[in-house]
Design a protein around this motif. Sequence first.
Motif, PDB file in Angstrom:
ATOM      1  N   CYS A  13       0.845  -1.197   0.000  1.00 42.99           N
ATOM      2  CA  CYS A  13       0.000   0.000   0.000  1.00 42.99           C
ATOM      3  C   CYS A  13       0.878   1.244   0.000  1.00 42.99           C
ATOM      4  O   CYS A  13       0.635   2.197  -0.748  1.00 42.99           O
ATOM      5  N   ASP A  14       1.908   1.227   0.843  1.00 46.11           N
ATOM      6  CA  ASP A  14       2.833   2.364   0.915  1.00 46.11           C
ATOM      7  C   ASP A  14       3.532   2.587  -0.422  1.00 46.11           C
ATOM      8  O   ASP A  14       3.724   3.724  -0.849  1.00 46.11           O
ATOM      9  N   LYS A  15       3.918   1.496  -1.096  1.00 45.03           N
ATOM     10  CA  LYS A  15       4.576   1.626  -2.411  1.00 45.03           C
ATOM     11  C   LYS A  15       3.664   2.305  -3.425  1.00 45.03           C
ATOM     12  O   LYS A  15       4.099   3.170  -4.181  1.00 45.03           O
ATOM     13  N   VAL A  16       2.412   1.882  -3.458  1.00 44.47           N
ATOM     14  CA  VAL A  16       1.458   2.483  -4.399  1.00 44.47           C
ATOM     15  C   VAL A  16       1.309   3.973  -4.114  1.00 44.47           C
ATOM     16  O   VAL A  16       1.382   4.798  -5.025  1.00 44.47           O
ATOM     17  N   LYS A  17       1.115   4.331  -2.849  1.00 45.00           N
ATOM     18  CA  LYS A  17       0.900   5.743  -2.498  1.00 45.00           C
ATOM     19  C   LYS A  17       2.143   6.582  -2.795  1.00 45.00           C
ATOM     20  O   LYS A  17       2.022   7.687  -3.339  1.00 45.00           O
ATOM     21  N   LYS A  18       3.324   6.048  -2.494  1.00 44.61           N
ATOM     22  CA  LYS A  18       4.568   6.779  -2.800  1.00 44.61           C
ATOM     23  C   LYS A  18       4.731   6.945  -4.306  1.00 44.61           C
ATOM     24  O   LYS A  18       5.159   7.993  -4.785  1.00 44.61           O
ATOM     25  N   TYR A  19       4.407   5.909  -5.063  1.00 44.04           N
ATOM     26  CA  TYR A  19       4.527   5.986  -6.524  1.00 44.04           C
ATOM     27  C   TYR A  19       3.577   7.039  -7.085  1.00 44.04           C
ATOM     28  O   TYR A  19       3.981   7.864  -7.916  1.00 44.04           O
ATOM     29  N   LEU A  20       2.329   7.047  -6.633  1.00 44.64           N
ATOM     30  CA  LEU A  20       1.370   8.042  -7.116  1.00 44.64           C
ATOM     31  C   LEU A  20       1.841   9.456  -6.773  1.00 44.64           C
ATOM     32  O   LEU A  20       1.750  10.354  -7.610  1.00 44.64           O
ATOM     33  N   LYS A  21       2.343   9.639  -5.567  1.00 45.31           N
ATOM     34  CA  LYS A  21       2.868  10.957  -5.178  1.00 45.31           C
ATOM     35  C   LYS A  21       4.039  11.359  -6.062  1.00 45.31           C
ATOM     36  O   LYS A  21       4.146  12.516  -6.470  1.00 45.31           O
ATOM     37  N   SER A  22       4.923  10.399  -6.382  1.00 42.68           N
ATOM     38  CA  SER A  22       6.091  10.709  -7.223  1.00 42.68           C
ATOM     39  C   SER A  22       5.676  11.126  -8.627  1.00 42.68           C
ATOM     40  O   SER A  22       6.410  11.840  -9.313  1.00 42.68           O
ATOM     41  N   LYS A  23       4.493  10.687  -9.062  1.00 39.38           N
ATOM     42  CA  LYS A  23       3.969  11.029 -10.391  1.00 39.38           C
ATOM     43  C   LYS A  23       2.984  12.200 -10.322  1.00 39.38           C
ATOM     44  O   LYS A  23       2.329  12.518 -11.313  1.00 39.38           O
ATOM     45  N   ASN A  24       2.882  12.831  -9.146  1.00 36.34           N
ATOM     46  CA  ASN A  24       1.966  13.954  -8.921  1.00 36.34           C
ATOM     47  C   ASN A  24       0.515  13.599  -9.228  1.00 36.34           C
ATOM     48  O   ASN A  24      -0.230  14.409  -9.775  1.00 36.34           O
ATOM     49  N   VAL A  25       0.137  12.381  -8.881  1.00 36.35           N
ATOM     50  CA  VAL A  25      -1.244  11.928  -9.060  1.00 36.35           C
ATOM     51  C   VAL A  25      -1.972  12.121  -7.733  1.00 36.35           C
ATOM     52  O   VAL A  25      -1.571  11.551  -6.716  1.00 36.35           O
ATOM     53  N   GLU A  26      -3.004  12.942  -7.747  1.00 37.94           N
ATOM     54  CA  GLU A  26      -3.800  13.136  -6.543  1.00 37.94           C
ATOM     55  C   GLU A  26      -4.678  11.907  -6.331  1.00 37.94           C
ATOM     56  O   GLU A  26      -5.209  11.348  -7.282  1.00 37.94           O
ATOM     57  N   PHE A  27      -4.814  11.508  -5.076  1.00 39.60           N
ATOM     58  CA  PHE A  27      -5.627  10.335  -4.769  1.00 39.60           C
ATOM     59  C   PHE A  27      -6.236  10.472  -3.385  1.00 39.60           C
ATOM     60  O   PHE A  27      -5.760  11.241  -2.552  1.00 39.60           O
ATOM     61  N   GLU A  28      -7.295   9.706  -3.194  1.00 41.77           N
ATOM     62  CA  GLU A  28      -7.920   9.585  -1.878  1.00 41.77           C
ATOM     63  C   GLU A  28      -7.518   8.235  -1.319  1.00 41.77           C
ATOM     64  O   GLU A  28      -7.588   7.228  -2.024  1.00 41.77           O
ATOM     65  N   GLU A  29      -7.123   8.218  -0.050  1.00 41.92           N
ATOM     66  CA  GLU A  29      -6.832   6.950   0.601  1.00 41.92           C
ATOM     67  C   GLU A  29      -8.067   6.494   1.367  1.00 41.92           C
ATOM     68  O   GLU A  29      -8.704   7.282   2.064  1.00 41.92           O
ATOM     69  N   HIS A  30      -8.408   5.222   1.209  1.00 38.79           N
ATOM     70  CA  HIS A  30      -9.556   4.643   1.887  1.00 38.79           C
ATOM     71  C   HIS A  30      -9.081   3.430   2.681  1.00 38.79           C
ATOM     72  O   HIS A  30      -8.807   2.376   2.096  1.00 38.79           O
ATOM     73  N   ASN A  31      -8.939   3.600   3.991  1.00 43.61           N
ATOM     74  CA  ASN A  31      -8.434   2.545   4.852  1.00 43.61           C
ATOM     75  C   ASN A  31      -9.581   1.609   5.233  1.00 43.61           C
ATOM     76  O   ASN A  31     -10.498   2.008   5.959  1.00 43.61           O
ATOM     77  N   ILE A  32      -9.508   0.376   4.741  1.00 40.55           N
ATOM     78  CA  ILE A  32     -10.616  -0.562   4.957  1.00 40.55           C
ATOM     79  C   ILE A  32     -10.636  -1.142   6.365  1.00 40.55           C
ATOM     80  O   ILE A  32     -11.602  -1.797   6.745  1.00 40.55           O
TER      81      ILE A  32
END
Length: 76
Positions: A13-32
């Motif tokens: 999960c951390d890898k995905v979020k770090k990757y999106l941030k590195s690509k300047n992709v805004e996202f919402e995190e939804h903790n299940i």
Amino acid sequence: MVKVYSITQCPWCDKVKKYLKSKNVEFEEHNIEENDADREACYKLTGDLVVPITTVNDKDYVLSFDKEKLDAMLGL
């Protein structure tokens, strides 16, 4: 809007979020783990509770950290 379904202690999960941030992709995190509605939405989308799940349109999704599929889905 890009959504990432995740749990608190999850290296993928951390890898995905770090990757999106590195690509300047805004996202919402939804903790299940913390939100029943997010857990239900994740299950409805995939039929499972495996994370991370990244989606753009609440229909198509990428499971885990798959850079190629993420790039294709996000048009990167």
